[in-house]
Design a protein around this motif. Structure first.
Motif, PDB file in Angstrom:
ATOM      1  N   PRO A  19       0.559  -0.980  -0.338  1.00 42.37           N
ATOM      2  CA  PRO A  19       0.104   0.137  -0.175  1.00 42.37           C
ATOM      3  C   PRO A  19       0.609   1.326   0.116  1.00 42.37           C
ATOM      4  O   PRO A  19       0.217   2.791  -0.183  1.00 42.37           O
ATOM      5  CB  PRO A  19      -1.017  -0.107   0.809  1.00 42.37           C
ATOM      6  CG  PRO A  19       0.124  -1.313   2.395  1.00 42.37           C
ATOM      7  CD  PRO A  19       0.838  -1.670   1.162  1.00 42.37           C
ATOM      8  N   ASP A  20       2.391   1.386   0.521  1.00 45.03           N
ATOM      9  CA  ASP A  20       3.328   2.298   0.484  1.00 45.03           C
ATOM     10  C   ASP A  20       4.306   1.971   0.451  1.00 45.03           C
ATOM     11  O   ASP A  20       5.318   1.082   0.675  1.00 45.03           O
ATOM     12  CB  ASP A  20       2.805   2.619   1.829  1.00 45.03           C
ATOM     13  CG  ASP A  20       3.837   3.884   2.217  1.00 45.03           C
ATOM     14  OD1 ASP A  20       4.887   4.503   1.384  1.00 45.03           O
ATOM     15  OD2 ASP A  20       3.928   5.068   2.659  1.00 45.03           O
ATOM     16  N   VAL A  21       4.446   2.234  -1.163  1.00 47.05           N
ATOM     17  CA  VAL A  21       5.801   1.643  -2.131  1.00 47.05           C
ATOM     18  C   VAL A  21       7.012   1.822  -1.190  1.00 47.05           C
ATOM     19  O   VAL A  21       8.286   0.661  -0.810  1.00 47.05           O
ATOM     20  CB  VAL A  21       5.893   1.424  -3.263  1.00 47.05           C
ATOM     21  CG1 VAL A  21       7.283   1.481  -4.258  1.00 47.05           C
ATOM     22  CG2 VAL A  21       4.514   0.320  -3.606  1.00 47.05           C
ATOM     23  N   ALA A  23       7.385   3.320   1.775  1.00 48.92           N
ATOM     24  CA  ALA A  23       7.804   2.863   3.184  1.00 48.92           C
ATOM     25  C   ALA A  23       7.671   1.136   2.830  1.00 48.92           C
ATOM     26  O   ALA A  23       8.907   0.688   4.034  1.00 48.92           O
ATOM     27  CB  ALA A  23       6.114   2.886   3.961  1.00 48.92           C
ATOM     28  N   THR A  24       7.577   0.252   2.344  1.00 47.70           N
ATOM     29  CA  THR A  24       7.781  -0.989   2.041  1.00 47.70           C
ATOM     30  C   THR A  24       9.455  -1.437   2.017  1.00 47.70           C
ATOM     31  O   THR A  24       9.804  -2.097   1.578  1.00 47.70           O
ATOM     32  CB  THR A  24       6.859  -1.672   1.438  1.00 47.70           C
ATOM     33  OG1 THR A  24       5.661  -1.218   2.136  1.00 47.70           O
ATOM     34  CG2 THR A  24       7.135  -3.297   1.103  1.00 47.70           C
ATOM     35  N   GLN A  48       6.183   3.838  -8.319  1.00 47.16           N
ATOM     36  CA  GLN A  48       5.646   3.233  -7.262  1.00 47.16           C
ATOM     37  C   GLN A  48       6.044   0.991  -7.323  1.00 47.16           C
ATOM     38  O   GLN A  48       5.024   0.516  -7.620  1.00 47.16           O
ATOM     39  CB  GLN A  48       3.982   3.391  -7.754  1.00 47.16           C
ATOM     40  CG  GLN A  48       3.405   4.882  -7.297  1.00 47.16           C
ATOM     41  CD  GLN A  48       3.468   4.729  -5.589  1.00 47.16           C
ATOM     42  OE1 GLN A  48       3.740   3.637  -5.271  1.00 47.16           O
ATOM     43  NE2 GLN A  48       4.200   6.078  -5.037  1.00 47.16           N
ATOM     44  N   LEU A  64       2.724  -1.277  -6.002  1.00 42.96           N
ATOM     45  CA  LEU A  64       1.631  -0.569  -5.346  1.00 42.96           C
ATOM     46  C   LEU A  64       0.218  -1.521  -5.589  1.00 42.96           C
ATOM     47  O   LEU A  64      -0.266  -1.808  -6.386  1.00 42.96           O
ATOM     48  CB  LEU A  64       1.162   0.978  -5.796  1.00 42.96           C
ATOM     49  CG  LEU A  64       0.028   1.776  -5.288  1.00 42.96           C
ATOM     50  CD1 LEU A  64       1.076   1.761  -4.504  1.00 42.96           C
ATOM     51  CD2 LEU A  64      -0.607   2.218  -6.476  1.00 42.96           C
ATOM     52  N   SER A  72      -1.893  -6.968   1.867  1.00 35.81           N
ATOM     53  CA  SER A  72      -0.464  -6.348   1.346  1.00 35.81           C
ATOM     54  C   SER A  72       0.136  -8.004   1.209  1.00 35.81           C
ATOM     55  O   SER A  72      -0.133  -9.062   2.495  1.00 35.81           O
ATOM     56  CB  SER A  72       0.623  -6.100   1.648  1.00 35.81           C
ATOM     57  OG  SER A  72       1.543  -5.492   1.825  1.00 35.81           O
ATOM     58  N   SER A 255       2.942  -3.605   6.434  1.00 32.90           N
ATOM     59  CA  SER A 255       1.440  -3.767   6.307  1.00 32.90           C
ATOM     60  C   SER A 255       0.392  -4.927   6.140  1.00 32.90           C
ATOM     61  O   SER A 255       0.039  -5.114   5.225  1.00 32.90           O
ATOM     62  CB  SER A 255       1.783  -3.550   4.522  1.00 32.90           C
ATOM     63  OG  SER A 255       2.225  -1.862   4.809  1.00 32.90           O
TER      64      SER A 255
END
Length: 271
Positions: A19-21, A23-24, A48, A64, A72, A255
């Protein structure tokens, strides 16, 4: 062991829908030492999607998460010489097609499916990209694992689809039966995964639906777990020693995507 000399039915690619590329990517960079290489860093859209690298070699992909209501998760791709023929076989065997066969800009041809019990998986027909460039070494994929509610049905489905050979072993302490997977006509050294039957209430991450997850080799399981929790992740199980296998832990990223880290004992096969 998993190698980069791919044969039909062997794991050849992994990627994660996040959901948050950024951050992941930062999480796995801190935990496994990966570097994120975006598809096009000069555009918001291109940033993304991309690949994870280790010392310049590809260890997986990230994109994404766009599917409404989806969690995720890591997706495991198995090698095929013909994605369209595999798709037909999936449907004939009672599975469903999530993503119909499609070309990936000349890099290869892919499709995604759901097995009859609900486990999601994918196939990759190589083009310019053969698959992972790192496997079975620290920071790389070393094992794949299916948690399912019906191991016998799963073995029948995947055996029919890929020709997998399976060997059953009884886990200590009445832990149940673990079925180890080897590609068709390959020796035991090419064993690449396992199937474990669990009750529905043990599959809390997916609300009771079966799922695949990757196992990553690491130099120090305990040190890696400390990095997981120190960067916002959590631990479902471990770290603990598995006789003849190594020291492992089942982890969850911030996530909600699960994965396993394993420090194998020398010469061990499997997680």
């Amino acid at each position: 062991m998993i190698t980069t000399d791919f044969v039909p039915g062997s794991p050849c690619w992994i990627d994660i829908g996040a959901p948050d590329v950024p951050a992941t990517a930062a999480f796995y960079g801190s935990v496994l030492g990966w570097e994120f290489q975006p598809m096009d860093p000069d555009t918001p859209e291109g940033g993304q999607y991309g690949v994870f690298k280790q010392n310049g070699k590809t260890v997986g992909g990230i994109g994404l998460l766009t599917e409404e209501g989806a969690r995720s998760a890591w997706m495991i791709y198995f090698h095929t010489n013909d994605a369209d023929a595999t798709t037909a076989a999936v449907e004939q065997s009672g599975g469903t097609v999530r993503v119909a066969p499609m070309d990936a800009d000349g890099e290869g041809r892919m499709a995604q499916y759901t097995d009859p019990q609900g486990g999601q998986f994918a196939v990759w027909q190589p083009g310019k990209t053969k698959g992972l460039e790192v496997a079975d070494r620290p920071g790389g994929l070393c094992w794949t694992e299916l948690y399912t509610t019906d191991a016998a049905a799963a073995k029948e489905f995947y055996g029919s689809l890929f020709g997998w050979q399976t060997q059953d072993m009884e886990l200590p302490g009445d832990g149940g039966t673990y079925s180890m997977i080897t590609p068709a006509s390959q020796p035991d050294e090419r064993m690449h995964g396992g199937i474990m039957q669990l009750p529905t209430d043990a599959l809390s991450l997916t609300g009771g639906r079966p799922y695949w997850h990757p196992v990553f080799a690491v130099d120090d399981c305990d040190d890696t777990v400390a990095k997981v929790t120190g960067n916002g992740g959590s631990v479902q199980m471990g770290p603990e020693d598995a006789e003849g296998v190594g020291r492992l832990a089942v982890c969850v990223d911030p996530s909600g995507a699960d994965f396993v880290v394993l420090t194998p004992v020398p010469g061990a096969t499997g997680a």
